[in-house]
Design a protein around this motif. Structure first.
Motif, PDB file in Angstrom:
ATOM      1  N   HIS A 108       7.614   8.885   8.103  1.00  0.00           N
ATOM      2  CA  HIS A 108       8.679   7.960   8.507  1.00  0.00           C
ATOM      3  C   HIS A 108       8.538   6.607   7.821  1.00  0.00           C
ATOM      4  N   ASN A 109       8.393   6.618   6.506  1.00  0.00           N
ATOM      5  CA  ASN A 109       8.273   5.379   5.733  1.00  0.00           C
ATOM      6  C   ASN A 109       7.087   4.501   6.124  1.00  0.00           C
ATOM      7  N   LYS A 110       6.071   5.122   6.728  1.00  0.00           N
ATOM      8  CA  LYS A 110       4.868   4.357   7.084  1.00  0.00           C
ATOM      9  C   LYS A 110       3.622   5.141   6.679  1.00  0.00           C
ATOM     10  N   MET A 151       0.826  -1.209   0.000  1.00  0.00           N
ATOM     11  CA  MET A 151       0.000   0.000   0.000  1.00  0.00           C
ATOM     12  C   MET A 151       0.858   1.256   0.000  1.00  0.00           C
ATOM     13  N   LEU A 152       1.964   1.223   0.717  1.00  0.00           N
ATOM     14  CA  LEU A 152       2.878   2.371   0.729  1.00  0.00           C
ATOM     15  C   LEU A 152       3.439   2.617  -0.681  1.00  0.00           C
ATOM     16  N   HIS A 153       3.769   1.545  -1.361  1.00  0.00           N
ATOM     17  CA  HIS A 153       4.256   1.604  -2.737  1.00  0.00           C
ATOM     18  C   HIS A 153       3.217   2.289  -3.644  1.00  0.00           C
TER      19      HIS A 153
END
Lengths: 339, 339
Positions: B140-142, A153-155
């Motif tokens: 923070h990458n989330k 999902m982050l992608h």
């Protein structure tokens, strides 16, 4: 802003609009259509945002702009609409294609059926019995994405935000075939400034038939004791020819042909190319459309694009092959249209 | 498990199924319908999950169970469906009502049009030009929920998880009117064990007309040079009477009547009560359905439920008033049906 409403009737309540208000010599089916059907009220707003979008990419980003149409149009059977005829289309082809255009450097105007699939969010909607909240959990009084889905999902989120931040994606909704036709007309004219760098990728499932406004009942059709309902529809005028000739004469135009009967697909595609004089038809069958399509060109050349078994197993999206194929043709088109 | 397919044709390929295979004395429109239209292939799966759900609440939770139907049914015009007739319904009434039933101690079977609004997730879908990813940000990458929406979404997520954890919500999708009718029939019979504690809240917009399978073309209808398309539909048999008499004789049944013409609403609702002999019609007009509805009872008594200006301004949902009203009647119904 130019006035796109010249063929719109001046009165809102006119009942008999069958007599066009322009010289009879110019009359054709498309003119009659626009003369007897009102533009959606919100059209000026849409025109304004399309104009800004096109101007930005013309003057600043330098990106080519593709108009992707997606999803099915409705044909209302009543003025206060309860019933309508619809075309089957979740919008998968359009939404997926839009992503690959964006990733390949295009700016995308996404003209889509409201609530059909959208680029990026499509990965998380329309999944059977899977509600958007199923991706979430509560942790320390805060919502987190379930670990199982978080990375992917982050992608997707990053790609979506990148498209937004670069102002490369404009979402424009429609529902009825009338809204679709008016919006297509307006958008096409606003894209003219880009000349050959404008691409039309017409993946929407547009109804062939409609019920003229003059014959539409005001209220919900009542069931009769006798039972039957007979719906008597007119053929939608062939707007693609008008698009090619007048609305977007310098753009490259790609249309889709969806059939369920294999034996008529190529013949119907070639018929469309002859009739409309555009550049490419992508043919597909309802049953196999996720694994194979065929590019059909005006000279009769046919190129099949197919996913092999390995690719099918790995859920490769056929649009990842279709878009580069279209781009090759569009590059050649741009070259041949340079001053 | 009982056999629900007794009126289903035994052969999958039968073409002429107009002659029913049961004594002519028993023949009526509903029997003919089920005899000439095949059950959806997935029906046994659905029956199995409904059976488990009903059994759990009958034997363990003790909750009353409401079947909420929601969204519009489609009427396919072709066997390989490209075109279909649809009824306008986003599923707002059904999805919203389901939440209030859950919060008031009911278990809910939510029989809904696939991809229409669902309880809880409805707050975040079908919002114009608002994609599900718009609620999210990267930090923070989330992925985090945008602060603006976080509190309210946590509130909704908690209610959704509570419904799941207590096994109080069962989602069952349909698309065509045929899938709807078969699923309604099966579910009704499985609810009989609950007697008066079963409630039917029929908010779906079910088509009055359909195209019999025997007359359905195999492939996409081709546009003719002549232009017109004439669709000749049959009236859907009146299943509500069958539901009241045979499928769910002890349950309380609430139906909806949606009109666009104010002058015929009450008359049509009273007509339905006389014809089907059920307990309550909730009448509403397309134009005002979010602010007022009317309860119409078999004795002719009418009670309007309206949001006042203050409530409208504060976005109070009218279902928060409708559901307690229905529950009062259902409690009385349960009392009067105790052994």
């Amino acid at each position: 802003m130019p006035n796109y409403h010249t063929s719109k009737p001046k009165t809102e309540t006119a009942i008999d609009r069958t007599v066009p208000d322009f010289p009879i010599a110019q009359v054709n089916d498309e003119d009659i259509y626009f003369n007897t059907h009102e533009a959606p009220e919100y059209l000026p707003e849409i025109e304004s945002s399309v104009k800004d979008f096109v101007q930005f990419h013309h003057e600043q980003s330098g990106k080519p702009v593709v108009l992707v149409t997606s999803g099915g149009t409705t044909v209302p059977l009543e003025n206060n609409t309860v019933r309508f005829i619809d075309n089957f289309s979740a919008g998968t082809r359009g939404a997926t294609s839009a992503e690959y255009f964006l990733e390949n450097g295009y700016a995308v105007i996404f003209l889509h059926r409201e609530f059909s699939l959208l680029p990026y969010s499509r990965h998380y909607s329309h999944t059977t019995n899977n509600c958007f909240l199923d991706y979430m959990i509560e942790k320390h009084n805060k919502i987190e994405i379930n670990e199982k889905y978080a990375d992917q999902m982050l992608h997707v989120l990053r790609k979506y935000k990148a498209a937004q931040d670069s102002k490369s994606l404009l979402l424009i909704p429609f529902t009825t075939v009338n809204q679709y036709l008016y919006t297509l007309k307006s958008t096409s004219k606003l894209l003219q400034i880009l000349e050959g760098k404008a691409l039309f990728y017409l993946a929407a499932a547009v109804s062939d038939f409609f019920l003229p406004q003059s014959r539409m009942p005001q209220h919900k059709i009542q069931s009769q004791t006798s039972g039957k309902l007979i719906v008597d529809l007119e053929q939608v005028p062939k707007f693609l020819r008008r698009l090619v000739d007048n609305w977007a004469p310098s753009a490259m135009i790609v249309s889709f042909k969806l059939e369920t009967d294999n034996s008529i697909l190529i013949k119907k595609a070639l018929g469309a190319l002859t009739r409309y004089q555009h550049q490419l038809v992508i043919g597909n069958l309802l049953q196999t459309r996720k694994w194979e399509v065929v590019f059909i060109r005006p000279d009769g050349e046919q190129t099949w694009i197919r996913l092999n078994e390995e690719e099918q197993k790995n859920n490769v999206e056929i649009e990842s092959l279709i878009i580069p194929g279209v781009m090759v043709e569009h590059k050649a088109w741009i070259e041949s249209h340079k001053h």
